[in-house]
Motif scaffolding. Structure first.
Motif, mmCIF file in Angstrom:
data_model
loop_
_atom_site.group_PDB
_atom_site.id
_atom_site.type_symbol
_atom_site.label_atom_id
_atom_site.label_comp_id
_atom_site.label_asym_id
_atom_site.label_seq_id
_atom_site.Cartn_x
_atom_site.Cartn_y
_atom_site.Cartn_z
ATOM 1 N N LYS A 115 -1.609 -7.640 -9.428
ATOM 2 C CA LYS A 115 -0.321 -7.238 -8.991
ATOM 3 C C LYS A 115 0.353 -7.921 -10.807
ATOM 4 O O LYS A 115 0.400 -5.997 -11.030
ATOM 5 C CB LYS A 115 0.563 -7.788 -8.223
ATOM 6 C CG LYS A 115 -0.029 -7.135 -6.972
ATOM 7 C CD LYS A 115 1.602 -7.880 -5.689
ATOM 8 C CE LYS A 115 1.185 -7.509 -4.536
ATOM 9 N NZ LYS A 115 2.602 -8.403 -3.490
ATOM 10 N N PRO A 130 0.942 1.942 -7.686
ATOM 11 C CA PRO A 130 0.990 0.453 -7.199
ATOM 12 C C PRO A 130 2.180 0.447 -6.031
ATOM 13 O O PRO A 130 2.840 0.964 -7.173
ATOM 14 C CB PRO A 130 0.706 -0.871 -7.938
ATOM 15 C CG PRO A 130 0.040 -0.788 -9.720
ATOM 16 C CD PRO A 130 0.808 0.901 -9.775
ATOM 17 N N GLU A 131 1.908 0.267 -5.758
ATOM 18 C CA GLU A 131 3.145 0.132 -4.097
ATOM 19 C C GLU A 131 4.889 -0.514 -4.373
ATOM 20 O O GLU A 131 5.251 -0.436 -4.161
ATOM 21 C CB GLU A 131 2.338 0.850 -2.666
ATOM 22 C CG GLU A 131 2.315 -1.147 -2.514
ATOM 23 C CD GLU A 131 2.813 -2.128 -2.022
ATOM 24 O OE1 GLU A 131 4.365 -1.898 -1.765
ATOM 25 O OE2 GLU A 131 2.951 -3.105 -2.277
ATOM 26 N N ASP A 147 -1.889 1.003 -2.508
ATOM 27 C CA ASP A 147 -2.055 -0.300 -2.383
ATOM 28 C C ASP A 147 -3.445 -0.786 -1.990
ATOM 29 O O ASP A 147 -4.237 -0.329 -0.786
ATOM 30 C CB ASP A 147 -1.620 -0.730 -1.102
ATOM 31 C CG ASP A 147 -1.084 -2.589 -1.388
ATOM 32 O OD1 ASP A 147 -2.610 -3.337 -1.329
ATOM 33 O OD2 ASP A 147 -0.471 -3.315 -0.095
#
Length: 309
Positions: A115, A130-131, A147
């Protein structure tokens, strides 16, 4: 939660026996790393377009990995050692060194590390975000929240970037789109964001289908996307304005014979996932199937095409 990753150096012949030992000791998952498996798959006609040649050797060595909670590991290690000693004494074939190494791993480390390194990816008017990141779009910028989960597709790969480039050059508003081998759903979602009337997305992998459906919900596009589990075009009906296929060379060659059945007369096909050394194979297959090459795009070791009939 912290685990010990236990690695046992062994041979191809003894790898299953070592895996059984770690399983009986209570391992949370087993991994067998055996180059011989790749050689056997290749001999049986299973071919990857791109593979690191360093992965392939025939020295007979293999590694087996197991995962055990740190707490109470002393008794588990004693059991593993006992069973490995028994294997040394009784195994009728070469079992290798059976050396054991131990590494502490955290089941959250890889997630957080990934991440931290996965940032928004800009591809023309599309930005893949990215969520877990708050991102404020610029004027005219279409955001695709993602995701990936267990599915292929974060937007970083050249094959995906080329598809997005070709897709944005089309007049996609109000068009029908099908994405064959959708993975995490990036191309299908981008199509919907760019104004496609409706999009169908298929993948043979259950994890990919789950991921694509979750990403459709994440982008409030569930009503615009049909996502389903299917082997290529098995569940497809009707004809589409745009067909997307970001797969592999061999699968694309197979598709070339039937893809036209699902394409409108003035429709466009975008294919990608083609390693340079397989370019001619794919190109000739589609030309022989009656397609004309409208545009070729190249990034690094990869090629994509826009095709028409």
């Amino acid at each position: 939660m912290k685990y010990y990753e236990i690695t046992v150096d062994t041979t191809s012949e003894a790898s299953e026996l070592v895996a059984d030992i770690l399983t009986e000791a209570g391992s949370n998952g087993i991994g067998i790393y055996d180059p011989k498996d790749l050689l056997e798959l290749s001999a049986n006609g299973v071919i990857w377009d791109y593979m690191d040649e360093h992965l392939i050797n025939d020295d007979g060595k293999a590694q087996v990995k197991g995962y055990f909670p740190v707490d109470g590991f002393e008794s588990v290690k004693a059991l593993i050692d006992e069973k490995l000693d028994f294997l040394r004494t009784n195994c009728p074939f070469d079992f290798g060194s059976l050396d054991v190494s131990k590494t502490v791993v955290d089941d959250n480390d890889w997630v957080e590390s990934w991440k931290e390194n996965y940032k928004p990816i800009h591809a023309g008017r599309i930005t893949i975000v990215p969520e877990w990141i708050d991102y404020i779009p610029q004027d005219g910028e279409h955001i695709v929240k993602i995701d990936p989960g267990m599915a292929f597709g974060t937007g970083e790969h050249e094959s995906t970037k080329m598809c997005l480039q070709l897709l944005q050059a089309l007049g996609i508003e109000g068009k029908s789109v099908i994405d064959v081998g959708t993975g995490s759903g990036i191309l299908a979602l981008a199509s919907a964001k760019l104004g496609a009337k409706f999009v169908e997305a298929y993948d043979i992998d259950d994890n990919a289908v789950k991921s694509a459906k979750a990403n459709a919900m994440l982008n409030d596009l569930s009503d615009k996307l049909k996502v389903d589990n299917a082997n290529l075009l098995d569940k497809t009906t009707g004809k589409f304005d745009i067909v997307l296929a970001n797969i592999t060379a061999d699968v694309l060659i197979t598709l070339s014979a039937t893809l036209g059945d699902y394409l409108k007369n003035d429709g466009v096909v975008i294919i990608s996932g083609i390693i340079l050394k397989r370019e001619d194979d794919v190109k000739n297959a589609f030309i022989n199937a009656g397609y004309k090459i409208i545009e070729r795009v190249n990034m690094g070791e990869w090629v994509a095409f826009k095709l028409g009939k």
